[in-house]
Motif scaffolding. Structure first.
Motif, mmCIF file in Angstrom:
data_model
loop_
_atom_site.group_PDB
_atom_site.id
_atom_site.type_symbol
_atom_site.label_atom_id
_atom_site.label_comp_id
_atom_site.label_asym_id
_atom_site.label_seq_id
_atom_site.Cartn_x
_atom_site.Cartn_y
_atom_site.Cartn_z
ATOM 1 N N PHE A 13 -9.995 -3.387 8.722
ATOM 2 C CA PHE A 13 -9.631 -2.028 9.084
ATOM 3 C C PHE A 13 -10.869 -1.159 9.117
ATOM 4 C CE2 PHE A 13 -9.622 -1.645 4.525
ATOM 5 C CZ PHE A 13 -9.998 -0.342 4.263
ATOM 6 N N CYS A 14 -10.773 -0.131 9.935
ATOM 7 C CA CYS A 14 -11.893 0.789 10.121
ATOM 8 C C CYS A 14 -11.324 2.198 10.189
ATOM 9 C CB CYS A 14 -12.599 0.429 11.429
ATOM 10 S SG CYS A 14 -13.847 1.621 11.929
ATOM 11 N N GLY A 15 -11.645 3.005 9.168
ATOM 12 C CA GLY A 15 -11.273 4.411 9.185
ATOM 13 C C GLY A 15 -12.433 5.191 9.788
ATOM 14 N N PHE A 16 -12.143 6.157 10.637
ATOM 15 C CA PHE A 16 -13.234 6.825 11.351
ATOM 16 C C PHE A 16 -12.835 8.199 11.855
ATOM 17 C CE2 PHE A 16 -10.664 4.591 14.366
ATOM 18 C CZ PHE A 16 -10.525 5.479 15.416
ATOM 19 N N THR A 17 -13.847 8.984 12.118
ATOM 20 C CA THR A 17 -13.749 10.197 12.911
ATOM 21 C C THR A 17 -14.779 10.008 14.010
ATOM 22 O OG1 THR A 17 -13.144 11.518 11.002
ATOM 23 C CG2 THR A 17 -13.978 12.712 12.923
ATOM 24 N N ALA A 18 -14.327 9.941 15.245
ATOM 25 C CA ALA A 18 -15.226 9.647 16.363
ATOM 26 C C ALA A 18 -16.316 10.713 16.475
ATOM 27 C CB ALA A 18 -14.439 9.560 17.663
ATOM 28 N N LYS A 19 -17.549 10.251 16.661
ATOM 29 C CA LYS A 19 -18.671 11.173 16.874
ATOM 30 C C LYS A 19 -18.805 11.525 18.350
ATOM 31 C CE LYS A 19 -21.718 9.997 13.056
ATOM 32 N NZ LYS A 19 -23.044 9.487 12.713
ATOM 33 N N SER A 20 -18.570 10.534 19.207
ATOM 34 C CA SER A 20 -18.748 10.797 20.634
ATOM 35 C C SER A 20 -17.470 11.378 21.227
ATOM 36 C CB SER A 20 -19.141 9.521 21.381
ATOM 37 O OG SER A 20 -18.026 8.682 21.549
ATOM 38 N N LEU A 21 -17.643 12.278 22.146
ATOM 39 C CA LEU A 21 -16.511 12.896 22.834
ATOM 40 C C LEU A 21 -15.713 11.845 23.601
ATOM 41 C CD1 LEU A 21 -15.064 15.518 23.407
ATOM 42 C CD2 LEU A 21 -16.629 15.924 25.304
ATOM 43 N N ARG A 22 -16.406 10.858 24.162
ATOM 44 C CA ARG A 22 -15.738 9.799 24.925
ATOM 45 C C ARG A 22 -14.756 9.029 24.037
ATOM 46 N NH1 ARG A 22 -19.528 6.010 28.101
ATOM 47 N NH2 ARG A 22 -19.659 7.876 29.351
ATOM 48 N N ASP A 72 -2.586 -8.597 16.274
ATOM 49 C CA ASP A 72 -2.144 -7.223 16.509
ATOM 50 C C ASP A 72 -3.160 -6.238 15.958
ATOM 51 O OD1 ASP A 72 0.242 -8.008 17.659
ATOM 52 O OD2 ASP A 72 1.465 -7.599 15.885
ATOM 53 N N CYS A 73 -3.390 -5.171 16.711
ATOM 54 C CA CYS A 73 -4.138 -4.017 16.210
ATOM 55 C C CYS A 73 -3.117 -2.929 15.934
ATOM 56 C CB CYS A 73 -5.123 -3.502 17.254
ATOM 57 S SG CYS A 73 -6.651 -4.428 17.307
ATOM 58 N N PHE A 74 -3.357 -2.194 14.878
ATOM 59 C CA PHE A 74 -2.472 -1.076 14.557
ATOM 60 C C PHE A 74 -3.333 0.162 14.385
ATOM 61 C CE2 PHE A 74 0.208 1.764 12.229
ATOM 62 C CZ PHE A 74 1.462 1.536 12.773
ATOM 63 N N ILE A 75 -2.970 1.238 15.081
ATOM 64 C CA ILE A 75 -3.711 2.487 14.969
ATOM 65 C C ILE A 75 -2.870 3.479 14.175
ATOM 66 C CG2 ILE A 75 -4.849 4.385 16.162
ATOM 67 C CD1 ILE A 75 -5.164 2.604 18.574
ATOM 68 N N SER A 76 -3.457 3.972 13.099
ATOM 69 C CA SER A 76 -2.860 5.051 12.313
ATOM 70 C C SER A 76 -3.682 6.291 12.619
ATOM 71 C CB SER A 76 -2.955 4.733 10.818
ATOM 72 O OG SER A 76 -2.340 3.498 10.548
ATOM 73 N N PHE A 77 -3.016 7.334 13.059
ATOM 74 C CA PHE A 77 -3.730 8.537 13.468
ATOM 75 C C PHE A 77 -3.823 9.541 12.318
ATOM 76 C CE2 PHE A 77 -1.783 6.760 17.307
ATOM 77 C CZ PHE A 77 -2.920 6.541 18.060
ATOM 78 N N LYS A 78 -4.847 10.357 12.367
ATOM 79 C CA LYS A 78 -5.091 11.369 11.347
ATOM 80 C C LYS A 78 -3.832 12.212 11.118
ATOM 81 C CE LYS A 78 -8.072 15.154 10.053
ATOM 82 N NZ LYS A 78 -9.140 16.041 10.383
ATOM 83 N N ASP A 79 -3.558 12.481 9.851
ATOM 84 C CA ASP A 79 -2.449 13.315 9.374
ATOM 85 C C ASP A 79 -1.083 12.635 9.411
ATOM 86 O OD1 ASP A 79 -4.126 15.457 8.695
ATOM 87 O OD2 ASP A 79 -4.049 16.249 10.743
ATOM 88 N N PHE A 108 0.863 -1.168 0.000
ATOM 89 C CA PHE A 108 0.000 0.000 0.000
ATOM 90 C C PHE A 108 0.901 1.219 0.000
ATOM 91 C CE2 PHE A 108 -2.263 -3.522 1.759
ATOM 92 C CZ PHE A 108 -3.530 -3.413 1.211
ATOM 93 N N LYS A 109 0.736 2.045 -0.965
ATOM 94 C CA LYS A 109 1.586 3.228 -1.113
ATOM 95 C C LYS A 109 1.446 4.153 0.095
ATOM 96 C CE LYS A 109 2.708 2.483 -5.528
ATOM 97 N NZ LYS A 109 3.836 1.691 -5.754
ATOM 98 N N GLU A 110 2.533 4.825 0.402
ATOM 99 C CA GLU A 110 2.505 5.781 1.508
ATOM 100 C C GLU A 110 1.456 6.855 1.214
ATOM 101 O OE1 GLU A 110 5.964 7.458 4.110
ATOM 102 O OE2 GLU A 110 5.795 8.685 2.304
ATOM 103 N N HIS A 111 0.670 7.133 2.212
ATOM 104 C CA HIS A 111 -0.379 8.139 2.074
ATOM 105 C C HIS A 111 -0.585 8.832 3.418
ATOM 106 C CE1 HIS A 111 -2.374 4.437 3.442
ATOM 107 N NE2 HIS A 111 -3.255 5.228 4.030
ATOM 108 N N ARG A 112 -1.142 10.016 3.369
ATOM 109 C CA ARG A 112 -1.446 10.746 4.598
ATOM 110 C C ARG A 112 -2.844 10.339 5.053
ATOM 111 N NH1 ARG A 112 1.410 14.033 7.175
ATOM 112 N NH2 ARG A 112 2.733 14.539 5.418
ATOM 113 N N GLN A 113 -2.950 9.973 6.314
ATOM 114 C CA GLN A 113 -4.243 9.559 6.864
ATOM 115 C C GLN A 113 -5.217 10.739 6.886
ATOM 116 O OE1 GLN A 113 -3.971 5.985 6.800
ATOM 117 N NE2 GLN A 113 -5.541 6.400 8.303
ATOM 118 N N ARG A 114 -6.401 10.516 6.346
ATOM 119 C CA ARG A 114 -7.437 11.558 6.376
ATOM 120 C C ARG A 114 -8.297 11.451 7.622
ATOM 121 N NH1 ARG A 114 -9.732 12.571 0.395
ATOM 122 N NH2 ARG A 114 -7.724 12.998 -0.563
#
Length: 168
Positions: free
Chosen positions: A66-75, A42-49, A9-15
């Protein structure tokens, strides 16, 4: 997602933030140029940007959820941000499979209130990962810092002694 031996998978910036769970195979996940070995469970977390890419090891192609997301809940957002602050990307957590499977099933079924259910499951997944980090001391330095002045350490020691009382 299934990749063959030559898939890269080519290097990309996480949106958005992304959590991946390795189901089979072995390979490498990269985050901002740092290489992490990954294997089943193993779980791997890639953070935005962050800059992110993935490659399989020869002979052992990766298969992962894999699951790409922007959390809706503040928690959920706070928990993901806490993991990010700790600088942890790879977490051994095969418990994540049932949560991610349920999220995928719910998305495909498009059941009523599936968005709310997905956010609840995302919160559950984030809590599960943070618990795993704290309980296993994923990184001894980080684990010790988290527990040094916290009643959780006392509970963990007490619980360990209670469950291992007959062991030398």
């Amino acid at each position: 997602l299934y990749s063959n031996e030559k898939t890269a998978f080519k290097e990309h910036r996480q949106r958005c933030d992304e959590i991946s769970l390795i189901l089979s195979g072995k390979g490498y996940f990269y985050s901002d140029g740092k290489k992490y070995d990954v294997q089943p469970g193993d779980c791997f977390i890639s953070f935005k940007d962050e800059l992110h890419d993935i490659e399989s090891q020869n002979g052992e192609p990766l298969r992962f959820y894999f699951c790409g997301f922007t959390a809706k809940s503040l928690r959920a957002e706070k928990i993901i941000n806490r993991i990010k602050e700790l600088g942890i990307h790879r977490i051994e957590c095969s418990d994540a499979k049932s949560i991610l499977s349920a999220m995928i099933d719910d998305t495909w079924q498009r059941a009523p209130m599936s968005s709310e259910m997905t956010d609840a499951r995302l919160t559950e997944l984030a809590i599960t990962l943070l618990r795993r980090i704290v309980m296993t001391g994923e990184n001894c330095r980080i684990g010790c810092e988290l527990n040094a002045h916290h009643p959780l350490l006392v509970y963990q020691i007490t619980r360990y002694l209670e469950t291992h009382i007959y062991e030398p």
